[in-house]
Design an enzyme around this catalytic site. Structure first.
Site, PDB file in Angstrom:
ATOM      1  N   LYS A 199      35.993  38.101  38.422  1.00 31.90           N
ATOM      2  CA  LYS A 199      37.375  38.215  37.988  1.00 31.90           C
ATOM      3  C   LYS A 199      38.114  39.254  38.818  1.00 31.90           C
ATOM      4  O   LYS A 199      39.329  39.350  38.781  1.00 31.90           O
ATOM      5  CB  LYS A 199      37.415  38.652  36.503  1.00 31.90           C
ATOM      6  CG  LYS A 199      36.645  37.742  35.571  1.00 31.90           C
ATOM      7  CD  LYS A 199      36.525  38.392  34.175  1.00 31.90           C
ATOM      8  CE  LYS A 199      35.470  37.733  33.375  1.00 31.90           C
ATOM      9  NZ  LYS A 199      35.237  38.457  32.086  1.00 31.90           N
ATOM     10  N   GLY A 200      37.345  40.050  39.551  1.00 28.33           N
ATOM     11  CA  GLY A 200      37.913  41.241  40.199  1.00 28.33           C
ATOM     12  C   GLY A 200      39.038  40.981  41.174  1.00 28.33           C
ATOM     13  O   GLY A 200      39.894  41.833  41.372  1.00 28.33           O
ATOM     14  N   ASP A 215      37.425  41.357  45.871  1.00 26.86           N
ATOM     15  CA  ASP A 215      37.938  42.667  45.485  1.00 26.86           C
ATOM     16  C   ASP A 215      37.296  43.774  46.321  1.00 26.86           C
ATOM     17  O   ASP A 215      37.973  44.596  46.917  1.00 26.86           O
ATOM     18  CB  ASP A 215      37.729  42.933  43.982  1.00 26.86           C
ATOM     19  CG  ASP A 215      36.285  42.704  43.501  1.00 26.86           C
ATOM     20  OD1 ASP A 215      35.410  42.320  44.309  1.00 26.86           O
ATOM     21  OD2 ASP A 215      36.044  42.908  42.295  1.00 26.86           O
ATOM     22  N   ASP A 232      30.411  45.735  48.701  1.00 24.06           N
ATOM     23  CA  ASP A 232      29.550  46.904  48.591  1.00 24.06           C
ATOM     24  C   ASP A 232      28.355  46.689  49.511  1.00 24.06           C
ATOM     25  O   ASP A 232      28.395  47.003  50.687  1.00 24.06           O
ATOM     26  CB  ASP A 232      29.162  47.093  47.124  1.00 24.06           C
ATOM     27  CG  ASP A 232      28.407  48.380  46.872  1.00 24.06           C
ATOM     28  OD1 ASP A 232      28.290  49.189  47.811  1.00 24.06           O
ATOM     29  OD2 ASP A 232      27.941  48.594  45.745  1.00 24.06           O
ATOM     30  N   ARG A 266      40.813  46.747  34.302  1.00 25.90           N
ATOM     31  CA  ARG A 266      41.333  45.842  35.338  1.00 25.90           C
ATOM     32  C   ARG A 266      42.843  45.953  35.500  1.00 25.90           C
ATOM     33  O   ARG A 266      43.377  45.704  36.575  1.00 25.90           O
ATOM     34  CB  ARG A 266      40.974  44.386  35.014  1.00 25.90           C
ATOM     35  CG  ARG A 266      39.479  44.096  35.066  1.00 25.90           C
ATOM     36  CD  ARG A 266      39.250  42.590  35.026  1.00 25.90           C
ATOM     37  NE  ARG A 266      37.888  42.219  34.687  1.00 25.90           N
ATOM     38  CZ  ARG A 266      36.874  42.137  35.543  1.00 25.90           C
ATOM     39  NH1 ARG A 266      37.067  42.425  36.810  1.00 25.90           N
ATOM     40  NH2 ARG A 266      35.674  41.779  35.133  1.00 25.90           N
TER      41      ARG A 266
END
Ligand code: IMP
Ligand code: MG
Length: 184
Positions: A52-53, A109, A112, A174
């Site tokens: 969802k990021g 989003d 990493d 968010r």
């Protein structure tokens, strides 16, 4: 940082320093939109948002791209704990659209370890698109286990875990309108 907008998290002890402010976000998203517009001239890219990021970023980015675009979304879950990717990825929601012959732009989003993206890219490439590129809002510097080959990057950020502008901890924060470090 001065003149922060009021947020629903005012006084929340887990919200640390601003990492990327609202205006910086807006300015950079505008630049990325202009770059994408120039690079994809004459084509209609298919934006694939990673739920969802990426939703805040994708919604803003799409409005800065002066081309017809289409949206699709994928949700993946990585086995592992809340703040660390295991690299074993499972598709929770697949795309609706056929990718064959499409110019696909994955909208993420944050990158990493790069493991989620490596899996996604491989998975999407197997569907015979014309091209697959990546637009990541944030890249956490230095931790990628393999070269993630990112065509568009918003900001490179230091190692701290961050929340806001779509990014969460357990689905919270968010709607914070900027990116902030998260304090355990
Ligand atoms: P990777 O597979 O290690 O590159 O992990 C990428 C995914 O982990 C991102 O799509 C996010 O969902 C999540 N993630 C990584 N770092 C953060 C962070 O600082 N805040 C919120 N989510 C994060
Ligand atoms: Mg994500």
């Amino acid at each position: 940082m001065t003149d922060l907008p009021a947020t629903p998290y005012e006084g929340d002890p887990h919200i640390g320093d601003v990492v990327v402010g609202t205006e910086e976000l807006q300015k950079r998203v505008r630049q990325l939109g202009a770059e994408i517009t120039a690079d994809y001239e004459g084509r209609a890219p298919l934006l694939v948002g990673v739920l969802k990021g990426a939703i805040m970023f994708m919604a803003d980015l799409a409005r800065e791209i002066a081309l017809p675009v289409e949206f699709d979304f994928m949700a993946v879950s990585s086995y592992g704990n809340a703040t660390k990717s295991s690299g074993v990825v499972r598709i929770v929601k697949d795309l609706d659209l056929d990718l064959s012959g499409r110019h696909v732009l994955i909208v993420e989003d944050i990158i990493d370890s790069g493991l989620t993206l490596a899996y996604l890219r491989k998975n999407l490439l197997a569907r015979h698109p014309a091209s697959v590129e990546v637009c990541a809002l944030l890249v956490r510097d230095g931790l990628q286990k393999r070269d993630p080959d990112l065509r568009y990057v918003g900001f490179r950020i230091p190692p701290d875990f961050v929340v806001g502008y779509g990014l969460d901890v357990s689905d919270r924060y968010r709607n914070l309108p900027y990116v902030a470090s998260y304090l355990e």
